[in-house]
Structures are given as C-alpha cells and as structure tokens.
Design an enzyme around this catalytic site. Structure first.
Site, PDB file in Angstrom:
ATOM      1  N   GLU A 260       0.821  -1.200   0.000  1.00  0.00           N
ATOM      2  CA  GLU A 260       0.000   0.000   0.000  1.00  0.00           C
ATOM      3  C   GLU A 260       0.866   1.265   0.000  1.00  0.00           C
ATOM      4  O   GLU A 260       1.786   1.396   0.820  1.00  0.00           O
ATOM      5  CB  GLU A 260      -0.930  -0.022   1.229  1.00  0.00           C
ATOM      6  CG  GLU A 260      -1.808   1.210   1.394  1.00  0.00           C
ATOM      7  CD  GLU A 260      -2.690   1.488   0.178  1.00  0.00           C
ATOM      8  OE1 GLU A 260      -3.300   0.552  -0.344  1.00  0.00           O
ATOM      9  OE2 GLU A 260      -2.746   2.663  -0.249  1.00  0.00           O
ATOM     10  N   THR A 304      -6.135   2.297  -5.258  1.00  0.00           N
ATOM     11  CA  THR A 304      -5.859   0.873  -5.081  1.00  0.00           C
ATOM     12  C   THR A 304      -6.615   0.024  -6.092  1.00  0.00           C
ATOM     13  O   THR A 304      -6.069  -0.909  -6.686  1.00  0.00           O
ATOM     14  CB  THR A 304      -6.255   0.415  -3.658  1.00  0.00           C
ATOM     15  OG1 THR A 304      -5.343   0.980  -2.734  1.00  0.00           O
ATOM     16  CG2 THR A 304      -6.206  -1.085  -3.526  1.00  0.00           C
ATOM     17  N   HIS A 421      -0.972   3.388   4.817  1.00  0.00           N
ATOM     18  CA  HIS A 421      -1.957   4.224   4.108  1.00  0.00           C
ATOM     19  C   HIS A 421      -2.057   5.547   4.856  1.00  0.00           C
ATOM     20  O   HIS A 421      -2.006   5.564   6.076  1.00  0.00           O
ATOM     21  CB  HIS A 421      -3.309   3.505   4.092  1.00  0.00           C
ATOM     22  CG  HIS A 421      -4.314   4.116   3.162  1.00  0.00           C
ATOM     23  ND1 HIS A 421      -4.887   5.346   3.387  1.00  0.00           N
ATOM     24  CD2 HIS A 421      -4.840   3.670   2.000  1.00  0.00           C
ATOM     25  CE1 HIS A 421      -5.709   5.633   2.395  1.00  0.00           C
ATOM     26  NE2 HIS A 421      -5.707   4.625   1.537  1.00  0.00           N
ATOM     27  N   ASP A 480       1.339   0.197  -4.986  1.00  0.00           N
ATOM     28  CA  ASP A 480       0.137   0.474  -5.792  1.00  0.00           C
ATOM     29  C   ASP A 480       0.090   1.899  -6.328  1.00  0.00           C
ATOM     30  O   ASP A 480      -0.362   2.144  -7.438  1.00  0.00           O
ATOM     31  CB  ASP A 480      -1.146   0.104  -5.050  1.00  0.00           C
ATOM     32  CG  ASP A 480      -1.413   0.922  -3.788  1.00  0.00           C
ATOM     33  OD1 ASP A 480      -0.473   1.570  -3.279  1.00  0.00           O
ATOM     34  OD2 ASP A 480      -2.559   0.901  -3.299  1.00  0.00           O
ATOM     35  N   HIS A 481       0.578   2.868  -5.538  1.00  0.00           N
ATOM     36  CA  HIS A 481       0.550   4.271  -5.969  1.00  0.00           C
ATOM     37  C   HIS A 481       1.300   5.101  -4.942  1.00  0.00           C
ATOM     38  O   HIS A 481       1.785   4.563  -3.942  1.00  0.00           O
ATOM     39  CB  HIS A 481      -0.887   4.797  -6.119  1.00  0.00           C
ATOM     40  CG  HIS A 481      -1.754   4.495  -4.922  1.00  0.00           C
ATOM     41  ND1 HIS A 481      -1.636   5.167  -3.730  1.00  0.00           N
ATOM     42  CD2 HIS A 481      -2.721   3.571  -4.720  1.00  0.00           C
ATOM     43  CE1 HIS A 481      -2.495   4.686  -2.865  1.00  0.00           C
ATOM     44  NE2 HIS A 481      -3.169   3.699  -3.422  1.00  0.00           N
TER      45      HIS A 481
HETATM   46  C1  GP9 Z   1      -8.704  -0.219   1.452  1.00  0.00           C
HETATM   47  C2  GP9 Z   1      -7.541   0.026   0.603  1.00  0.00           C
HETATM   48  C3  GP9 Z   1      -7.245   1.468   0.343  1.00  0.00           C
HETATM   49  O1  GP9 Z   1      -9.364  -1.408   1.397  1.00  0.00           O
HETATM   50  O2  GP9 Z   1      -7.258  -0.898  -0.336  1.00  0.00           O
HETATM   51  O3  GP9 Z   1      -7.548   1.958  -0.906  1.00  0.00           O
HETATM   52  P1  GP9 Z   1      -6.944   3.348  -1.430  1.00  0.00           P
HETATM   53  O4  GP9 Z   1      -7.485   4.438  -0.541  1.00  0.00           O
HETATM   54  O5  GP9 Z   1      -5.451   3.265  -1.342  1.00  0.00           O
HETATM   55  O6  GP9 Z   1      -7.402   3.469  -2.815  1.00  0.00           O
HETATM   56 MN    MN Z   2      -3.872   2.088  -2.140  1.00  0.00          MN
END
Ligand code: GP9
Ligand code: MN
Length: 717
Positions: A260, A304, A421, A480-481
């Site tokens: 993440e 995500t 996150h 992911d980003h």
């Molecule tokens: C929550 C997670 C976060 O289930 O995968 O998503 P994001 O805010 O990074 O798009």
């Molecule tokens: Mn994410």
C-alpha cells in the site's frame, strides 16, 4: 384530549407530512445503527448519519404537497411513505444476507436476489423488523378510520415549494459536510456503505439509478463489432515473450503482495542513518529478484482499485471514478485468476483486512474468478488490531496462514496490505522507528508505517522459507501508488537533499515510481531500468508462468520482452518514455523534460516534436480504447479460444473455511494443499513480534468464529 394542539396539528396537511417524515427518519436511523454496519468513526459521521434521512425524506414527501385534491394528496403522500419504508425493509433483509445495499440492477434482476434470499428469507426476518412496518399499518388504519382527518385546505404551490426548498437545503448541507469529511465521496465512490453513511439510502438509490442508466445507455449503444478496434490494437501491440524467461516459473504458486502507498524512493532510503525498509532493500538487490527501477504506477481516482484492475487484467482504470465501483459488478472480465485456473489449474484467493464491500471487491472478485476472498470478517479485527483501513499488516499475514495452507496448489494469491496508508498512523507498541522531523507530519509518519510494512513482509518471507512454500512459489511485490502527494513533496524534498525552490513537475513525476520486485529461487535476477508500469505486469507474469498472452485483450507488454516499447501512459494522458517526461497536454502546450538531467527542454527539433506527437497519439489511443472496452463492456462480445466466461454465481465468499476443508477432504490423497502435504498445520512456524499476537488468547492457529463476509466497523473515515 380532543383539542390537544398536537392532535389539531395532525389534522393538517403539514402535520400529516411531519408525522410521516418523523416516522421515516426514526426507522432509518434505527436501521443505520442496528441493521447496517456503516462504520461511523467520528462525531461528525454520527451526526451525518442521524441527519441525512431528513433532507431526502422532506424532498420526497413534499411532492404530494403540490397536489390540491385532498384525498389524492393524502394517498400519494402515504404511497411515497409506504414505498420508502418498504425499500428500507428490503435493504435491511438484503443486507443481512449480502452485507450490501440493493441496487437498481439487483432489483431488476429479481431472479438473482430471490435466489440468494429465497433460501433463507425466514431466517433473515427478525422481530425488530416489525418496527419498520408496523407504523405503515397504524397510519393506514388512522386514515381509514378518520382518526387522522384529511385537511381539505390545499397547500399553496408557494408553500409546497418552500418545503421542497427546505429539503433541498438540508440535503445540500449534508452533502457539503460529507465532502468536507470525505473528499471526492461521489467522484470516487469508495464503498456503497460510505454513500449511505454520509448521504443516506434514498440518495444512494438515486445515485445508483443515474449511474446505472448512464452505463446501460453506453452499453446498449455498443455492438459486437466495437471490440474489433480494440483487438486490432492489442494484437498489433503484443510484445513477444523473452525466451530466456518464458516458462521459468511454470507451475509455481504465485503470491502477489500489494504494498500500500509504497514508493520506489523508499528503497535503499535512510532516515537519520537508519534504513527504512531493510528487508525490501535486500530483496530488491537479491540475485533471485527481478527488480525494476523505472516502474510507474498508473492509477487514477480509483487508486488501489485501479492498481488491482491493471494487475489483474492489464486494462486501464477510468478517467473518472473507479472501474471496480462503477462497472465491476456487471462487466465481463478475463482476469488473472480465471486465466490461471483455466490454463494451468490454479486456485485463487485474496487476503485483505478491510471490509469486503470497500472498492466493491466482494462483487468484482467474483467476476475476476477468485475462488476465495478473505476479508476482515475472516480475521480477529478487535479495535487494537485495526488501524485506518483495517487489520494491521503483521496480523494480516500471520492470520492468513491457516487459510493459505489449505489452498490447493498451485495457487494464485494476493495480499493487500493497508497499514502504510495515509495518515500513516501506528500505535507506539508497533514501532521504534525514529521518524524525521520535517514540517509535514504526514511526511514524517510515512516512514514509520513503511518500516512496519517491511517488517511484516520479512516475517511472512521467513514463514515461506520455514514452511517450504518459498521453494515452489514466485512472489511478486509492487507499490500500488504514491503515499505522499504532490502537496507533501516540498517537505519531502528536504529529506531527498533537494532544494525546495527548484522542485518541479518533473520531480513530482519521478516520485510516481513504485517498486516492482519479482522474486523466486532460481530466477535470474537483476535490476532492470526498463521504463514500464502497472499495465505491463500481467503479460510479464503470465509469460514467466509459461502462458501465452496473445489471445487475451491486454494493453500492457511483457517488461522482459525485447519488444517492450517503454511508453508509460498516465491516466491524465501525460506520459514517460525512456528519455523524456511529457506533461501537460498535447502538442506545443506540453512540457518536455529530459529524464537524465531533469531539465525542461525549450528547444525541440522538428524530428523530436514529431516523435513525441506520435507517442502522445499512441498514449491517447491506448487510453481511449481501454475506456471504450470498459464503458461498453466489450469483453462480453469476445471470448478467447478455449476460454470459458467466468460465472460469478459460482462464488459467494460466505463460508470459505467450510469450502476449503470440504475441497481438501473431497480430494483426499490428491489434495495438494500444504496442509495435506505436511499432514498438519504449519501455523506454528509463523513468528511475529506483533504485540497483539504475543497474548496467548489470540491464537493464529484456530479458525476464528467468523467468516461470513459480514461487514465490521474496520473501514474508518
Ligand atoms: C482499502 C484500501 C485502500 O481497502 O485498499 O484503498 P486506497 O485508498 O489506497 O485506494
Ligand atoms: Mn492504495
């Protein structure tokens, strides 16, 4: 009794209107708290939950106030109240079974719903549900018996309009407060729960109705020939597999670890002399790891979910919103789990410590062909185990082992981490990392959660070694980003020894690089500086597994292929090549930076301009074709030879433990799960320093008394 003001008030149209508003409001708030798990986590969210039914109820009921004839006015108002109450009750029953709200599509495809509900409709009704319909009967009797007398005096249109406006005002206030608490609520649509929590059930219904109508309209305008343009593109764009790598990982388990918000700059990065991610650094440099130093995330607003969508399908996200939430329930996909199942007999599973409804995963994964989805309902998500978006990473890995070891091999699995996150919170007990002290606390905290994630991965890898899984598994890790947004980057610049005043859009773009590490014992590793992005992962992975990709509709190219074009498209049509970073629009308007110096190129030769224009056209074309594929649901018109369309009805994600064990038992000697191979559980081999698991009460061996994919309050904010 007769002349009580309240009673007199009830005999007026406004009084009746107010009574019905009050009843709907009470029932809705009651259901919010006792029937749904909306996960309100701060006082404003509680306030909005209590407040949100008022505006839309007034708006709806006020329609009747424009009707002058007495009986029509009263009965139409009653009908609206009746229908709204039934909608609420239907949602309550549906939610109990599916942990989700009714959508226009579920209502119209009645078969599906009754199929699911039919089995258990009786057990789904509870006594308190009476509370949701009893008043319908009482008000009806009161009207019929004349206990509530109908007021003959019609409402003036102006008065009716005033009331409608009041409803609209309350609704707008709710919307504004909601957006302040959860920016981009409607543009990103993270979770249906969120829309209901902030804006209410009625708003969700309307919102969903508008979206569905838009989608249906676009889809019905498409026909079978529309896929041809896409096929022409993807077939011409194929990159041949590299024979040195093709099939190197044939038959291996695949473990995808979704890191993440993890950015490439963290690799080998030190804060106060301390490595932030020592384990990932080692892995990055390992001789059995293929690591990519110029690998970019390509997500849009779907964050995500966009990353997941690209990894699983090699198709882009949407220019607005998320494919998962806006199209994922109904679209046809030819995703990694289905391809691997059908071509090489893989079983598949996702492990994620947030509620299954977030990003609409509980629907999307069925369309991808995932056999199992272990969401927060399968883990012990007590309050100290949860932070931000769900179960802490160390616990996610530790507690997944009891499921992982039961999966039939080879398996394709995905672990979606969450601790790193924004806002990168962590409890004291979870970290001893000394964070930097820039002026931006988001920047500072980022390093502690990244460090924690690194430790979680290290513990998981140690288990893979001890259990022997490492020997026959390929592990693919990717960020992911971004975690730090452009607004944080100036504070970050100081840590990167950069001058804040010289910070440019080019620097921001460089920070969109995320790690991609493919690790497998025996794999010929090395750090590759090929420019690529998330769209390229699936063909790369499939080729490593020895699966040809030419018949599938994939927009990416194998990163290991000599034919890889090194043209990285971003969702806003900006792009990066191995030489240049091209930002801000087409033609002469664009800013072109030299990747090696970071300088803005002001004098381009005609030949350079021509090449860049061609590249821009290629980027625009890829994105537009991907949008058309998604929006028009074109894969329903094309089934690659030998591929069977996924039947989402085969999966329910409700009783995964029973299903795993049944499958293992049914296969008997043929079972290939790790559990069957070793003859016992391997959970004892898992070592973690997570404080939550040092307590003997919290046993990672046992199947918890959960696992019905029920929502919990873990999705905060
Ligand atoms: C929550 C997670 C976060 O289930 O995968 O998503 P994001 O805010 O990074 O798009
Ligand atoms: Mn994410």
């Amino acid at each position: 009794m007769k002349n009580l003001p309240l009673k007199r008030w009830l005999q007026t149209r406004l009084g009746f209107f107010s009574l019905l508003t009050l009843l709907i409001w009470l029932k809705t708030v009651f259901s919010y708290y006792f029937n749904f798990s909306l996960g309100a986590s701060d006082p404003l969210q509680h306030f909005l939950m209590i407040f949100n039914p008022i505006g839309t109820t007034i708006l709806l009921l006020s329609i009747a106030l424009y009707i002058k004839p007495t009986r029509s006015c009263y009965w139409i108002m009653y009908a609206i109240y009746f229908l709204d109450s039934i909608l609420l009750l239907a949602n309550v029953i549906y939610y109990r079974q599916f942990t989700d709200f009714l959508t226009i599509n579920t209502i119209t495809s009645v078969g599906k719903v009754t199929n699911g509900l039919g089995k258990s409709i009786n057990s789904l009704l509870t006594w308190p549900d009476l509370f949701l319909i009893l008043d319908l009967l009482l008000v009806l009797i009161a009207l019929l018996r004349g206990w509530i007398k109908m007021d003959e005096r019609p409402f003036s249109t102006l008065k009716a309009f005033t009331i409608t406006s009041l409803g609209a005002f309350i609704f707008l206030l709710d919307l504004t407060l909601s957006e302040s608490n959860r920016p981009q609520l409607l543009t990103r649509t993270f979770d249906r729960n969120y829309i209901v929590k902030y804006l209410g059930l009625n708003t969700f219904m309307v919102y969903d109705g508008v979206k569905t109508a838009q989608n249906n309209q676009i889809r019905s305008s498409a026909d079978g020939t529309d896929i041809n343009e896409v096929l022409n593109y993807t077939q011409a764009h194929q990159a041949e597999p590299n024979s040195a790598y093709f099939g190197n990982a044939q038959g291996k388990n695949v473990i995808v670890i979704h890191l993440e918000s993890f950015q490439q700059f963290l690799i080998d990065f030190k804060v106060n002399g301390q490595e932030v991610t020592p384990f990932l650094n080692k892995l990055y440099h390992d001789q059995n790891s293929l690591s990519f130093s110029n690998f970019f995330h390509q997500v849009g607003l779907g964050k995500t979910s966009d990353a997941e969508n690209m990894l699983e399908n090699s198709v882009f996200g949407l220019p607005q919103g998320s494919v998962f939430t806006s199209l994922g329930t109904d679209n046809t996909f030819q995703a990694a789990p289905a391809i691997l199942q059908q071509t090489a007999g893989y079983s598949s599973a996702v492990f994620h410590g947030n509620v299954g409804s977030f990003w609409n995963r509980n629907h999307v994964y069925k369309n991808f062909g995932y056999d199992y989805f272990f969401d927060s309902s399968y883990f012990n998500t007590s309050s100290e185990a949860n932070i931000g978006y769900g179960l802490k990473d160390k616990l996610l890995f530790a507690e997944s082992i009891k499921y992982l070891e039961r999966l039939q091999q080879p398996f394709y699995t995905k672990f979606i981490t969450v601790t790193n996150h924004i806002p990168f919170n962590l409890t004291q007990a979870d970290t001893d990392f000394t964070i930097p002290d820039t002026a931006d606390s988001t920047v500072n905290n980022y390093f502690q959660t990244a460090h924690y994630l690194d430790q979680a991965i290290e513990e998981f890898f140690a288990y893979l070694d001890r259990s022997g899984l490492a020997q026959n598994s390929l592990v693919l890790l990717y960020g992911d980003h971004y975690g730090l947004s452009n607004s944080n980057n100036k504070a970050l610049a100081t840590l990167l020894d950069k001058d804040t005043d010289d910070w440019t859009a080019f620097d921001n773009t460089r920070l969109q690089r995320v790690p991609l590490i493919i690790h497998m014992p025996g794999l010929k590793g090395g750090i590759k500086d090929t420019y690529g992005g998330e769209i390229d992962v699936l063909p790369t992975l499939l080729h490593l597994l020895g699966i040809k990709t030419d018949k599938y509709v994939q927009f990416g190219q194998d990163l290991l292929s000599d034919q890889h074009q090194q043209l990285v498209a971003f969702r806003n049509n900006n792009f990066v090549t191995s030489k240049y970073t091209v930002l801000g629009g087409k033609g002469s308007k664009s800013n072109v930076y030299d990747n090696s110096t970071g300088a803005l190129l002001t004098e381009l030769t005609n030949a350079q301009i021509k090449t860049l224009d061609q590249e821009q056209t290629a980027v625009d074309q890829a994105l537009a074709l991907s949008d058309s594929l998604n929006n028009k649901n074109l894969l329903r018109f094309y089934t690659p030879s030998g591929f069977r369309p996924v039947d989402p009805e085969k999966f329910d994600y409700l009783n995964e433990i029973t299903e795993l064990i049944q499958r293992q038992t049914k296969l008997g000697d043929q079972s290939t799960s790790l559990y069957s191979q070793t003859g016992h559980s391997t959970t004892k081999l898992y070592k973690t320093d997570a404080p939550e698991l040092t307590d003997p009460e919290n046993d990672i061996d046992e199947f918890p008394n959960v696992g019905s994919n029920k929502a919990t309050d873990s999705s905060k904010q």
